[in-house]
Design a protein around this motif. Sequence first.
Motif, PDB file in Angstrom:
ATOM      1  N   PRO A 106      24.005  63.501  78.735  1.00  0.00           N
ATOM      2  CA  PRO A 106      25.362  63.625  78.152  1.00  0.00           C
ATOM      3  C   PRO A 106      26.536  63.910  79.227  1.00  0.00           C
ATOM      4  N   ARG A 107      27.366  62.922  79.282  1.00  0.00           N
ATOM      5  CA  ARG A 107      28.432  63.241  80.707  1.00  0.00           C
ATOM      6  C   ARG A 107      29.929  63.355  80.279  1.00  0.00           C
ATOM      7  N   PRO A 108      30.446  64.408  79.938  1.00  0.00           N
ATOM      8  CA  PRO A 108      31.708  64.907  79.915  1.00  0.00           C
ATOM      9  C   PRO A 108      32.512  64.872  81.173  1.00  0.00           C
ATOM     10  N   CYS A 109      33.781  65.259  81.288  1.00  0.00           N
ATOM     11  CA  CYS A 109      34.626  65.206  82.472  1.00  0.00           C
ATOM     12  C   CYS A 109      33.748  66.528  83.148  1.00  0.00           C
ATOM     13  N   GLN A 110      33.581  66.438  84.160  1.00  0.00           N
ATOM     14  CA  GLN A 110      32.699  67.368  85.207  1.00  0.00           C
ATOM     15  C   GLN A 110      33.476  68.474  85.659  1.00  0.00           C
ATOM     16  N   HIS A 111      34.873  68.472  85.451  1.00  0.00           N
ATOM     17  CA  HIS A 111      35.778  69.523  85.979  1.00  0.00           C
ATOM     18  C   HIS A 111      35.622  69.941  87.234  1.00  0.00           C
ATOM     19  N   CYS A 112      35.871  69.064  88.030  1.00  0.00           N
ATOM     20  CA  CYS A 112      35.882  69.373  89.331  1.00  0.00           C
ATOM     21  C   CYS A 112      36.639  70.193  90.136  1.00  0.00           C
ATOM     22  N   SER A 113      35.991  71.318  90.847  1.00  0.00           N
ATOM     23  CA  SER A 113      36.867  72.325  91.549  1.00  0.00           C
ATOM     24  C   SER A 113      37.308  71.927  93.109  1.00  0.00           C
ATOM     25  N   GLY A 114      36.691  71.146  93.359  1.00  0.00           N
ATOM     26  CA  GLY A 114      36.986  70.553  95.046  1.00  0.00           C
ATOM     27  C   GLY A 114      36.424  71.585  95.803  1.00  0.00           C
ATOM     28  N   VAL A 115      36.508  71.221  97.336  1.00  0.00           N
ATOM     29  CA  VAL A 115      35.938  71.848  98.454  1.00  0.00           C
ATOM     30  C   VAL A 115      36.674  73.431  98.258  1.00  0.00           C
ATOM     31  N   GLY A 116      35.843  74.411  98.374  1.00  0.00           N
ATOM     32  CA  GLY A 116      36.271  75.779  98.334  1.00  0.00           C
ATOM     33  C   GLY A 116      36.947  76.148  96.930  1.00  0.00           C
ATOM     34  N   ASP A 117      36.576  75.592  95.888  1.00  0.00           N
ATOM     35  CA  ASP A 117      37.285  75.960  94.675  1.00  0.00           C
ATOM     36  C   ASP A 117      38.663  76.026  94.448  1.00  0.00           C
ATOM     37  N   HIS A 118      39.494  75.089  95.280  1.00  0.00           N
ATOM     38  CA  HIS A 118      40.896  75.225  95.387  1.00  0.00           C
ATOM     39  C   HIS A 118      41.464  74.433  94.179  1.00  0.00           C
ATOM     40  N   GLY A 119      40.630  73.641  93.310  1.00  0.00           N
ATOM     41  CA  GLY A 119      41.488  72.835  92.564  1.00  0.00           C
ATOM     42  C   GLY A 119      41.794  71.342  92.935  1.00  0.00           C
ATOM     43  N   HIS A 120      41.200  70.940  94.052  1.00  0.00           N
ATOM     44  CA  HIS A 120      41.435  69.676  94.564  1.00  0.00           C
ATOM     45  C   HIS A 120      40.510  68.929  94.030  1.00  0.00           C
ATOM     46  N   SER A 121      40.696  68.541  92.833  1.00  0.00           N
ATOM     47  CA  SER A 121      39.645  67.622  92.239  1.00  0.00           C
ATOM     48  C   SER A 121      40.272  65.993  92.350  1.00  0.00           C
ATOM     49  N   PRO A 122      39.299  64.894  92.420  1.00  0.00           N
ATOM     50  CA  PRO A 122      39.894  63.828  92.915  1.00  0.00           C
ATOM     51  C   PRO A 122      41.035  63.400  92.003  1.00  0.00           C
ATOM     52  N   CYS A 123      41.019  63.437  90.896  1.00  0.00           N
ATOM     53  CA  CYS A 123      41.768  63.099  90.169  1.00  0.00           C
ATOM     54  C   CYS A 123      43.417  63.771  90.108  1.00  0.00           C
ATOM     55  N   VAL A 124      43.116  65.378  90.068  1.00  0.00           N
ATOM     56  CA  VAL A 124      44.405  65.859  90.201  1.00  0.00           C
ATOM     57  C   VAL A 124      45.175  65.618  91.779  1.00  0.00           C
ATOM     58  N   SER A 125      44.232  65.458  92.676  1.00  0.00           N
ATOM     59  CA  SER A 125      45.017  65.077  93.814  1.00  0.00           C
ATOM     60  C   SER A 125      45.839  63.770  94.004  1.00  0.00           C
ATOM     61  N   VAL A 126      45.556  63.050  93.237  1.00  0.00           N
ATOM     62  CA  VAL A 126      46.210  61.590  93.295  1.00  0.00           C
ATOM     63  C   VAL A 126      47.456  61.435  92.256  1.00  0.00           C
TER      64      VAL A 126
END
Length: 250
Positions: free
Chosen positions: A74-94
Motif C-alpha cells: 500500500p502506498r500513500p503519500c510518504q509525507h517526506c520531511s527532507g534532510v534534517g527534518d526541516h520540511g523540505h519535501s520535494p513537492c513543498v520546495s517546488v
Amino acid sequence: MEKGHNNTTAKRYGMVIDLDKCTGCGGCMVACMQENNVPFKKDETDKTKSITWLRVYKLTNGKPYPHNDICYLPRPCQHCSGVGDHGHSPCVSVCPATATDYGMDTGIVSQIYTRCFGCRYCMAACPYHVRYFNWWDPVWPKGMEKYLSPNVSVRMRGIVEKCSFCFHRYQLAVDRAFYEGRKEIEEHEYQTACAQACPSKAITFGDLNNPKHAVYELKQNPNAFRLLERLHTNTKVYYVSSRSWVRMAG
Ligand code: SF4
C-alpha cells in the motif's frame, strides 16, 4: 519526546506498514476514498487520470513456480520531511503558490486546494507518484452526495490533491481535547481511515516521536525500510518485511 524546530514538542505523524500482514484486499483504498470524498470514474482502467490517494501495488520476485512469491504494497503519500527534518519535501520546495505546506508541528504535508492553480510542478517533483490532478469536476451517482464526509472539501477540476493522513481527523481530535481542557491527544483519538479499516492490522499509525505510540517501536524493527531512502526524502511511512527481496525492491 523530541524537541521541535521552535523548541516546542514536535509531533511526527507517520505509519508503519507490515507487508507480511497485507493481503492486498484493497480495503484501505476504499476506506480512504470514502473518508476523503474521492470520486470514482466510469473507467478506472485509465490510471493516468483516475484518483486514488492510497494505492495497493502487487510486487513479485519474478521467479517461476514453485519459487515465486508476491507482496502487496500500500502506498500513500510518504509525507517526506527532507534532510534534517526541516520540511523540505520535494513537492513543498517546488510549489510556486505555497499551496502545499509542511506542518512543523505534525510533520504532515498538506494541500491547500484554494491556492493550487494546477501547474503540476509538485507532481513532477514527487518521486513516489502520489499526487493526482483533477481532470474533471467530481460527479457523484444520484443520492450519493448525501454520504460525503462533511469535514473534507470536495475538490474542483484543475487542481492537484493527495493523501493528507486524514488531517481533518487530527483537527477534530485537537478541538475535542481543547474543549475538554486537555493539551495533548491520545493515540487512539487520531487514526487514519486506512489504518482503521485494514482487516489484517497491517497499517499502524501514530506519532513516530512518541515512545507511547506503537509506531515508535515498530519503526525500529531491523526489517523496517523506507521507499527510495537513497533520495534522502526522509519519509514518514515505514514498511516492514521479513523477505529480503521485498526490502531490496523498496
Ligand atoms: Fe510530497 Fe510526494 Fe513526498 Fe508526499 S511523497 S510529501 S507528495 S514529495
